[in-house]
Each structure stands twice: as C-alpha cells, then as structure tokens.
Design a protein around this motif. Structure first.
Motif, PDB file in Angstrom:
ATOM      1  N   TYR A  70     -17.381 -13.683  16.089  1.00 18.32           N
ATOM      2  CA  TYR A  70     -17.670 -13.992  14.754  1.00 18.32           C
ATOM      3  C   TYR A  70     -19.024 -14.082  14.600  1.00 18.32           C
ATOM      4  O   TYR A  70     -19.998 -13.908  13.294  1.00 18.32           O
ATOM      5  CB  TYR A  70     -17.258 -14.765  14.621  1.00 18.32           C
ATOM      6  N   ASN A  93     -14.833  -1.511  10.881  1.00 21.07           N
ATOM      7  CA  ASN A  93     -13.749  -0.678  10.956  1.00 21.07           C
ATOM      8  C   ASN A  93     -13.460   0.345  12.234  1.00 21.07           C
ATOM      9  O   ASN A  93     -13.957   1.907  12.524  1.00 21.07           O
ATOM     10  CB  ASN A  93     -13.111  -0.103   9.927  1.00 21.07           C
ATOM     11  N   GLU A 131      -9.625  -3.342  17.470  1.00 18.40           N
ATOM     12  CA  GLU A 131      -8.278  -3.013  17.934  1.00 18.40           C
ATOM     13  C   GLU A 131      -8.474  -3.715  19.489  1.00 18.40           C
ATOM     14  O   GLU A 131      -9.473  -3.805  19.696  1.00 18.40           O
ATOM     15  CB  GLU A 131      -8.020  -1.993  18.532  1.00 18.40           C
ATOM     16  N   GLN A 165      -8.481 -11.385  18.342  1.00 20.88           N
ATOM     17  CA  GLN A 165      -6.807 -10.934  18.062  1.00 20.88           C
ATOM     18  C   GLN A 165      -7.122 -10.871  16.151  1.00 20.88           C
ATOM     19  O   GLN A 165      -6.671 -10.420  15.864  1.00 20.88           O
ATOM     20  CB  GLN A 165      -5.708 -11.169  18.936  1.00 20.88           C
ATOM     21  N   SER A 166      -7.922 -11.990  16.458  1.00 24.29           N
ATOM     22  CA  SER A 166      -8.212 -12.742  14.930  1.00 24.29           C
ATOM     23  C   SER A 166      -8.998 -11.315  14.225  1.00 24.29           C
ATOM     24  O   SER A 166      -9.449 -11.913  13.204  1.00 24.29           O
ATOM     25  CB  SER A 166      -8.438 -14.100  15.001  1.00 24.29           C
ATOM     26  N   LEU A 167     -10.053 -10.633  15.439  1.00 26.87           N
ATOM     27  CA  LEU A 167     -10.634  -9.749  13.977  1.00 26.87           C
ATOM     28  C   LEU A 167      -9.522  -8.490  13.579  1.00 26.87           C
ATOM     29  O   LEU A 167     -10.937  -7.620  13.288  1.00 26.87           O
ATOM     30  CB  LEU A 167     -11.823  -9.689  15.551  1.00 26.87           C
ATOM     31  N   ALA A 168      -8.463  -8.854  13.666  1.00 25.82           N
ATOM     32  CA  ALA A 168      -7.439  -7.062  13.033  1.00 25.82           C
ATOM     33  C   ALA A 168      -7.893  -7.490  11.917  1.00 25.82           C
ATOM     34  O   ALA A 168      -7.502  -5.830  11.805  1.00 25.82           O
ATOM     35  CB  ALA A 168      -6.282  -7.302  13.280  1.00 25.82           C
ATOM     36  N   HIS A 169      -8.292  -8.208  10.784  1.00 19.46           N
ATOM     37  CA  HIS A 169      -8.423  -7.946   9.967  1.00 19.46           C
ATOM     38  C   HIS A 169      -9.892  -7.477   9.688  1.00 19.46           C
ATOM     39  O   HIS A 169      -9.869  -6.683   8.283  1.00 19.46           O
ATOM     40  CB  HIS A 169      -8.512  -9.474   9.300  1.00 19.46           C
ATOM     41  N   GLN A 170     -10.835  -6.950  10.014  1.00 15.82           N
ATOM     42  CA  GLN A 170     -12.457  -6.546  10.278  1.00 15.82           C
ATOM     43  C   GLN A 170     -11.766  -5.038  10.611  1.00 15.82           C
ATOM     44  O   GLN A 170     -12.481  -3.886  11.083  1.00 15.82           O
ATOM     45  CB  GLN A 170     -12.622  -6.708  11.143  1.00 15.82           C
ATOM     46  N   GLY A 171     -10.242  -5.199  11.392  1.00 16.20           N
ATOM     47  CA  GLY A 171      -9.939  -3.331  12.015  1.00 16.20           C
ATOM     48  C   GLY A 171     -10.797  -3.103  13.343  1.00 16.20           C
ATOM     49  O   GLY A 171     -10.518  -1.982  13.884  1.00 16.20           O
TER      50      GLY A 171
END
Length: 374
Positions: free
Chosen positions: A86, A92, A119, A111-117
């Motif tokens: 973070y 993205n 992978e 994995q929690s960064l998926a909402h930021q696009g």
C-alpha cells in the motif's frame, strides 16, 4: 543438550519454522528488563535505547545491510509487506509475480490490490527445472514487482535469490523477499541478492519473541513508498517534541510511527547475540547437516515418503514427509503424544530442527514417525 536450550527432557523440538523456543540468555534478558522496569521505572531509558540501537546493528550484520539507517523495527512480516503493497503507486494493469506456495502473509496483501486493477500471478515452482524459471516465465512488460519467500514454508524449497535479484535489476523490476524462513538459519546477503525490500519476524529461526521483526529497504526503494502511518517517531527530529514544521525521516525509521517494543528489543537482541557469536556460517552448516541427515534417513525408510526435494541447492532447514499408510493427522497426533513438536504442512509432517538439535533426537522422532499403528 545445548546449555542455551534447557528444554523439557521429554520434548523433541522440531518446529523452528513455526515458533522457536528462546535461548536461556534471552530469558535472562527479559527478566533483567522487567526487574529494571519494576524497580526503577524509566530511569534507565537511555540504556534501553542503546539496546535498541544495538539490535539494529545486529540485524544489519545478519543480513549484510549497507547501513543501520536501512533497518526499521516493525511488529511483524505482514506489517512490512503491507507497507510495500500500500506504499507503492499502482497503475491499472500492473502485475505482481510470486509463487503458488507462499504463506498468506506474502499473498493476501497483494491479492487485496485487485480493486486497483493489479494482477497477482502465482508461479508453480515445480513446473520448470528450476523454480526461478517458473517465476521468470510469468514476467511481462507490466510486471512491477517479484515477491517471494526465500524459503517456502510448506515445502522447504530454497530459492536462488541472487539469480532473481539480478533478473529484476536488469529489467527494472522491484524485488521483495519474505525472509522469515531464512534469517537465523541460513546466511543472507541483501547486497548480493539486490533486494529492494526484506522483511522477517524474529520468532522463528532468529529465536526471538513474536511481535518484533525487521523491515529493510534500500534508500531508492524507500522513496517509492507512500507512508500509511504517521506519528512522532517517524519524523526527522523525533526528539524535538515542538517540531513545527516537521519532516519525514530520511531513514527507515519513517516506518516506525510510534514508540517501539523495547521489551521485545531486549529479547531479540539477546537471541541474535547467540547467532552472531556462533557465526552464521557455522549455523547454516549445522542446520543443513541436520536436513541432510533427515533426508537420507527418511529415504531409507519404507514406511515414509519424502516430500522435500533431495536437490542440495534447494535445501533449507525444513524437511517434509508423509506416512505411506497412515493419515498425516494420525502420525501428527502420535508424534505430539510422544513429545515431538512439529507441524502439519505441505501435505505431510514438517520437521524443522535448528543448529543445536541433537542428531539422537532426530532418530527418536523418526522412530515415532514410522509407527505402523497409532
């Protein structure tokens, strides 16, 4: 038995990859700190800070960091990994490459960064001749970071960090290493592996308490991280309580927002003194001797199936096996009932002896493991 480890006589301790017993000198250091606090309060606080400074220097030695300013003291590995996940600015479509064997600490933050696009790609370490090649096979022009454990917690696979670091350096990819299954058991050199970020809690092979670990950053990588915690201790002039305006520390102390764990610092410093007094070259040799002994013995036992790789370059302090007839849970309970402290990991039973573990205890533990009925 090693004089620093007066374990209960009925115990065979083979669980250093989980939580290690403290050396006697660590117990003594904690008692002395508690007694000092009880009798004098904070009168000797300057001495406590000196011990914390000593700990930073010991950690610098342990990983061969260029400077103590590169070392931050954090609560645990997960906290440091979250600082990186973070702290970096993501775009993205960016991707992160890791392995499919990582402990959740080195998986969930990414994995929690998926909402930021972003992978999160997981390489099958057994899909290529060398596990490093499996990682490299997932790299493309959008890869921002490779993050791996130096040693995989369940299989014991030891990665070639120098090879990965060189690969990352040549391609301008950031390199992050969860070193919790290496530090204290195997020699580690942050400069030769060219890692940008190193993190590890002290309660496994470093023989320290839970709740205190290290977070190493290079000066260049440090500047890439947006801070997510703020407080009095992370400022440049942190002892000037009227510091208006204030500036963020140029050192890794910027990741320490408030008061440190001085009790933990006394304990971990004492534990590291044992490792450094013994010498990491000696400790690595003795750990790998025990690994080799277990691998050879298990390979000769018809009732046991070795799951850990026999390749020397992949060996660590972890050996995993399973019984050919009985379920892992049955064997685990049988071992536990007979005083063998180990773990269920990697589809089998995980043994993780340290440098001081007697070979005779390895024989005893294996004898309990080869039981034909519980």
């Amino acid at each position: 038995m090693h004089p620093e480890f007066p374990l209960a006589p009925h115990l065979i301790y083979l669980n250093h990859a989980a939580v290690a017993p403290w050396p006697q000198r660590t117990v003594d250091a904690v008692k002395a700190f508690a007694e000092d606090n009880c009798r004098f309060g904070a009168l000797h606080y300057p001495d406590w800070i000196k011990r914390e400074a000593l700990l930073r220097d010991q950690l610098k030695q342990l990983i061969n960091a260029p400077d103590v300013d590169d070392i931050a003291l954090v609560k645990n590995t997960s906290e440091a990994l979250s600082f990186v996940a973070y702290g970096l600015e993501w775009t993205n479509g960016d991707n992160i490459v890791s392995s499919d064997e990582e402990f959740p600490s080195n998986r969930i933050p990414w994995q929690s960064l998926a909402h930021q696009g972003v992978e999160f790609r997981q390489a099958d370490l057994t899909s290529a001749k060398n596990p490093e090649d499996a990682l490299f096979g997932l790299i493309d022009r959008k890869t921002r970071l490779i993050t791996v454990s130096s040693v995989q917690f369940a299989s014991g696979i030891r990665l070639n960090l120098e090879q990965i670091g060189q690969f990352c350096s040549q391609r301008n990819i950031l390199f992050c290493v969860d070193a919790i299954q290496s530090l204290g058991a195997l020699r580690f050199d942050v400069q030769s592996c060219q890692a940008d970020f190193i993190m590890a809690d002290g309660h496994k092979w470093m023989l320290g308490p839970e709740g205190l670990g290290l977070f190493y950053t290079t000066p260049r990588a440090r500047e890439l991280l947006r801070l997510t915690q703020y407080g009095w201790h992370m400022t440049e002039k942190y002892l000037d309580y009227d510091n208006r305006p204030w500036q963020i520390s140029q050192t890794a102390r910027r990741f320490e927002c408030g008061s440190g764990n001085l009790l933990g610092a006394h304990a971990l410093s004492a534990s590291l003194s044992l490792l450094l007094d013994t010498g990491m070259a000696t400790i690595e040799r003795q750990v790998l001797e025990r690994t080799a002994y277990l691998i050879e013995a298990i390979s000769r036992m018809p009732m046991l199936e070795l799951l850990t790789s026999t390749r020397q370059e992949l060996r660590s302090g972890i050996v995993v096996f399973r019984h050919r007839v009985m379920a892992n849970e049955q064997i685990y309970r049988h071992l536990k009932d007979h005083g063998v402290v180990c773990a269920l990991r990697g589809g089998g039973i995980r043994f993780s002896p340290h440098f001081y573990t007697p070979f005779s205890q390895l024989d005893e533990a294996l004898a309990f493991a080869t039981v034909t009925s519980p």
